[in-house]
Design an enzyme around this catalytic site. Structure first.
Site, short mmCIF file in Angstrom:
data_model
loop_
_atom_site.label_atom_id
_atom_site.label_comp_id
_atom_site.label_asym_id
_atom_site.label_seq_id
_atom_site.Cartn_x
_atom_site.Cartn_y
_atom_site.Cartn_z
N CYS A 1 -19.42 49.34 -59.51
CA CYS A 1 -19.45 50.30 -60.62
C CYS A 1 -18.86 49.70 -61.89
O CYS A 1 -19.30 50.01 -63.00
CB CYS A 1 -18.74 51.60 -60.24
SG CYS A 1 -16.96 51.44 -59.93
N CYS B 1 -23.07 53.09 -63.63
CA CYS B 1 -21.99 52.95 -62.65
C CYS B 1 -22.17 53.88 -61.47
O CYS B 1 -21.80 53.56 -60.34
CB CYS B 1 -20.64 53.20 -63.33
SG CYS B 1 -20.46 54.82 -64.10
N CYS C 1 -19.70 56.96 -73.21
CA CYS C 1 -20.65 56.71 -72.11
C CYS C 1 -22.05 57.22 -72.44
O CYS C 1 -23.05 56.64 -71.97
CB CYS C 1 -20.16 57.39 -70.83
SG CYS C 1 -18.78 56.55 -70.03
N ASP D 1 1.31 50.41 -62.25
CA ASP D 1 0.52 50.91 -61.12
C ASP D 1 1.32 51.07 -59.84
O ASP D 1 0.77 51.01 -58.75
CB ASP D 1 -0.66 49.96 -60.89
CG ASP D 1 -1.72 50.57 -59.97
OD1 ASP D 1 -1.84 51.80 -59.94
OD2 ASP D 1 -2.42 49.81 -59.26
N CYS E 1 -15.38 55.59 -51.12
CA CYS E 1 -15.33 54.40 -51.97
C CYS E 1 -14.98 53.16 -51.14
O CYS E 1 -14.03 53.17 -50.36
CB CYS E 1 -14.28 54.61 -53.06
SG CYS E 1 -14.03 53.17 -54.12
N CYS F 1 -14.38 46.66 -54.25
CA CYS F 1 -15.80 46.71 -54.64
C CYS F 1 -15.86 46.75 -56.17
O CYS F 1 -15.18 47.56 -56.80
CB CYS F 1 -16.46 47.96 -54.05
SG CYS F 1 -18.20 48.17 -54.52
N CYS G 1 -25.68 57.20 -70.23
CA CYS G 1 -25.68 56.12 -69.24
C CYS G 1 -24.98 56.57 -67.95
O CYS G 1 -23.92 57.20 -67.99
CB CYS G 1 -24.97 54.90 -69.80
SG CYS G 1 -24.81 53.53 -68.62
N CYS H 1 -23.50 52.64 -57.06
CA CYS H 1 -22.50 52.80 -55.99
C CYS H 1 -23.17 52.77 -54.61
O CYS H 1 -24.04 53.58 -54.32
CB CYS H 1 -21.74 54.12 -56.16
SG CYS H 1 -20.49 54.37 -54.87
#
Length: 374
Positions: free
Chosen positions: A244, A194, A188, A134, A214, A241, A191, A198
């Protein structure tokens, strides 16, 4: 070109597990070539905000990053929390810190394991390697999907059928030709938990994120004042956060048979806003030693703490915010003004304004005083 025997892959998987990796898959370096177009559309929309490094031309194709790469080994570590990460949101006088930041910095933890596995691979089969966690122009999530670790959910994060939305990712690029794993498909379905949870409506559509909305971006990457329209929505979230991620139904599998490998520090589970607001620079650095929180610096951190104080509804925290009206940082002083304007009596606030506004030398803080209570 010689293709490595399947037994090498089996041994690689075993060694990865022994080093603490929970998931491993291998992808062709060219498997995500089509991702670049989506990235360019994202950048063109400006949704990346201040994250200019996302425009690195090497991003989107490992072969541009390193022309000699022949296989990409993707690895994951489950960091599923041992408690409900959303429960802290109801404790408004305490701070909510994202799950991944409550322990030691995952960059350091994962990189050590990646280097150990890379050394093992070279010793077993030769070749050359590069490791990434990352911190380079590598699109880990598309590569993780291409290697079968999971799929990018509607919240744009990786989702695993075994570990839900809680996987740290790392990559080893190698010049070896290794057997590929099948890409994972999207599970997914209909659904959208998430998206619905938010707090700032940061998803303009499924699988699309506007980082500028965000809370993770606002509290970590954003260097200036928090935009007014998002301050109330932040609640007591002071670093990142998890909403989600925590809402994902696939998380129900994340704890099964899990050994806690990346434990949260007790002092970061639910720290009081009062205590955090009193940190000077040295104390901030000491508390967040080895933590990713340390990277945003004390001023941005206190900016976030003050927004949480303003949202707390706790009148006993007024004295903490008032003390920070004289802080050396304009970013902190401006957030303190907003924090005080939320719970204070109008007359009391105007008395403070008459004392501080006239001597404030920073235009942004002056604007906070001017606009706080009309």
């Amino acid at each position: 070109m010689d293709v490595a025997a399947p037994s090498l892959k089996d041994a690689l998987t075993g060694e990865a597990r022994a080093l603490g990796f929970d998931a491993i898959g291998i992808a062709d370096p060219g498997a995500i070539a089509g991702v670049r177009e989506k990235l360019e559309a994202f950048l063109a929309s400006g949704a990346h905000g201040e994250m200019a490094w996302l425009a690195d031309p090497r991003r989107g194709d490992p072969r541009v990053m390193w022309p000699d790469v022949r296989s990409v080994i993707m690895l994951g570590v489950n960091y599923g929390p041992d408690e409900n990460p959303l429960a802290i949101l109801a404790q408004r006088s305490h701070a909510a810190i994202s799950v991944y930041a409550k322990g030691d910095d995952y960059h350091d933890l994962i990189k050590k394991r990646l280097k150990a596995l890379a050394r093992w691979l070279i010793a077993q089969a030769g070749g050359d390697v590069k490791v990434f966690v990352d911190t380079a122009a590598v699109m880990e999530k598309p590569l993780a999907q291409a290697s079968g670790l999971g799929w990018q959910g509607k919240h744009t994060n990786l989702v695993s059928r075994e570990f839900g939305s809680w996987l740290f990712l790392g990559a080893i690029f190698t010049t070896l030709e290794l057997p590929r794993d099948a890409a994972e498909r999207d599970h997914c379905g209909s659904c959208q938990a998430c998206l619905d949870i938010c707090p700032t409506a940061a998803f303009p559509a499924p699988y699309q994120l506007d980082a500028r909305r965000c809370i993770s971006y606002l509290t970590i990457e954003n260097k200036g004042p928090i935009p007014h329209k998002f301050r109330k929505s932040m609640g007591n979230r002071i670093y990142g956060c998890d909403d989600c991620l925590a809402a994902c139904p696939w998380n129900k599998f994340a704890q099964e048979g899990r050994e806690i490998k990346l434990a949260a520090r007790d002092e970061l589970r639910a720290p009081s806003l009062a205590k955090l607001s009193r940190l000077d620079d040295a104390q901030f650095r000491a508390l967040f030693t080895k933590s990713p929180v340390k990277r945003i610096g004390r001023d941005r951190f206190l900016r976030n703490v003050l927004i949480a104080i303003g949202n707390s509804g706790d009148a006993t925290l007024i004295v903490e915010a008032q003390r920070l009206l004289s802080d050396d940082s304009a970013l902190v002083r401006g957030a303190a003004v907003w924090a005080l304007a939320q719970p204070m009596d109008v007359n009391a606030f105007h008395a403070l304004k008459s004392k501080h506004h006239g001597v404030e030398g920073d235009d942004s803080v002056g604007a906070e005083w001017r606009d706080a209570i009309a």
